[in-house]
Motif scaffolding. Structure first.
Motif, PDB file in Angstrom:
ATOM      1  N   UNK A   1       1.934  -3.816   3.855  1.00 52.62           N
ATOM      2  CA  UNK A   1       3.271  -4.237   4.291  1.00 52.62           C
ATOM      3  C   UNK A   1       4.355  -3.394   3.625  1.00 52.62           C
ATOM      4  N   UNK A   2       4.161  -3.051   2.355  1.00 50.51           N
ATOM      5  CA  UNK A   2       5.137  -2.213   1.658  1.00 50.51           C
ATOM      6  C   UNK A   2       5.156  -0.805   2.269  1.00 50.51           C
TER       7      UNK A   2
ATOM      8  N   UNK B   1      -8.939   2.661   2.075  1.00 53.15           N
ATOM      9  CA  UNK B   1      -9.286   2.901   0.682  1.00 53.15           C
ATOM     10  C   UNK B   1      -9.994   1.733   0.038  1.00 53.15           C
ATOM     11  N   UNK B   2     -10.233   0.675   0.801  1.00 49.28           N
ATOM     12  CA  UNK B   2     -10.865  -0.534   0.275  1.00 49.28           C
ATOM     13  C   UNK B   2     -12.167  -0.831   1.028  1.00 49.28           C
ATOM     14  N   UNK B   3     -12.063  -1.222   2.281  1.00 54.38           N
ATOM     15  CA  UNK B   3     -13.191  -1.563   3.154  1.00 54.38           C
ATOM     16  C   UNK B   3     -14.100  -2.646   2.567  1.00 54.38           C
TER      17      UNK B   3
ATOM     18  N   UNK C   1      -3.429  -8.062  -2.583  1.00 55.42           N
ATOM     19  CA  UNK C   1      -3.712  -6.664  -2.898  1.00 55.42           C
ATOM     20  C   UNK C   1      -3.435  -5.779  -1.681  1.00 55.42           C
ATOM     21  N   UNK C   2      -4.406  -5.678  -0.828  1.00 53.44           N
ATOM     22  CA  UNK C   2      -4.307  -4.727   0.284  1.00 53.44           C
ATOM     23  C   UNK C   2      -3.252  -5.119   1.317  1.00 53.44           C
ATOM     24  N   UNK C   3      -3.106  -6.398   1.590  1.00 55.68           N
ATOM     25  CA  UNK C   3      -2.113  -6.827   2.566  1.00 55.68           C
ATOM     26  C   UNK C   3      -0.699  -6.496   2.131  1.00 55.68           C
TER      27      UNK C   3
ATOM     28  N   UNK D   1     -10.846 -10.163  -5.579  1.00 60.05           N
ATOM     29  CA  UNK D   1     -10.597  -9.525  -4.299  1.00 60.05           C
ATOM     30  C   UNK D   1     -10.613 -10.538  -3.160  1.00 60.05           C
ATOM     31  N   UNK D   2     -11.639 -11.378  -3.129  1.00 63.91           N
ATOM     32  CA  UNK D   2     -11.773 -12.303  -2.013  1.00 63.91           C
ATOM     33  C   UNK D   2     -12.529 -13.548  -2.459  1.00 63.91           C
TER      34      UNK D   2
END
Length: 192
Positions: free
Chosen positions: A171-172, A144-146, A165-167, A6-7
């Motif tokens: 964008x999509x 949905x992540x935080x 993932x989230x980015x 994730x990070x």
């Protein structure tokens, strides 16, 4: 999903313990390392904290964890002051002592257990607030992540836990929204 996926960027020094603590709940994956007293005890032990964890202590850990997530998530919003008030109320129940002879300067008043862990977390947050590093602690903008991450970017502009993932998902969604708003319904074929 693991923290490394994730990070990969960690917070500096002790502040990374706060990041790992808040991320014991993976909202997106639906997993919680602090789901039961036994799981909380195991997680704390893995972090070097020996503690007896019952239902009350587990409730306190969860309350502190979510208060810190809200503090990071709601920064700069209308609810920011409410999040600060919740953490301030927690801090009144878990006081710290200033000890100039101690490496941490802000020290827990409890000697062990969950209380000492919570006090230590609050001491780390207070020190990060003082030195300015707390401003770099952020929560992913995907509701949905935080996932909480430390923003190492030069201009402090990171929004997502990771772009992969989230980015890219955000964008999509924005792209599809623009397509439907513009009435196109589907992308234009450039060969026409």
């Amino acid at each position: 999903m693991s923290t490394e996926v994730r990070n990969p960027s960690k917070a500096p020094g002790d502040l990374d313990l706060v990041r790992r603590f808040v991320n014991t709940l993976d909202i997106e994956a639906g997993t919680d390392d602090l789901r039961t007293p036994a799981e909380a005890r195991t997680w704390l032990g893995g972090e070097g904290w020996r503690a007896k964890v019952g239902k009350h202590e587990l409730g306190e850990l969860l309350h502190v964890r979510e208060a810190l997530r809200d503090l990071v998530t709601l920064r700069g919003t209308d609810a920011d002051l409410d999040a600060i008030a919740v953490v301030d109320a927690i801090a009144r129940r878990y006081p710290l002592v200033v000890r100039l002879s101690s490496p941490g300067v802000l020290s827990p008043t409890s000697r062990a257990g969950v209380d000492a862990f919570i006090e230590s977390i609050l001491a780390i947050v207070a020190a990060a607030e003082i030195d300015g590093s707390w401003d770099r602690m952020k929560a992913c903008a995907n509701d949905g992540c935080r996932w909480v991450f430390y923003d190492h970017s030069r201009n402090r502009s990171r929004t997502w836990c990771t772009m992969d993932l989230c980015g890219s998902q955000a964008k999509m969604r924005a792209y599809r929204s623009r397509l439907s708003r513009d009435g196109a319904g589907s992308p234009v074929d450039p060969s026409r």
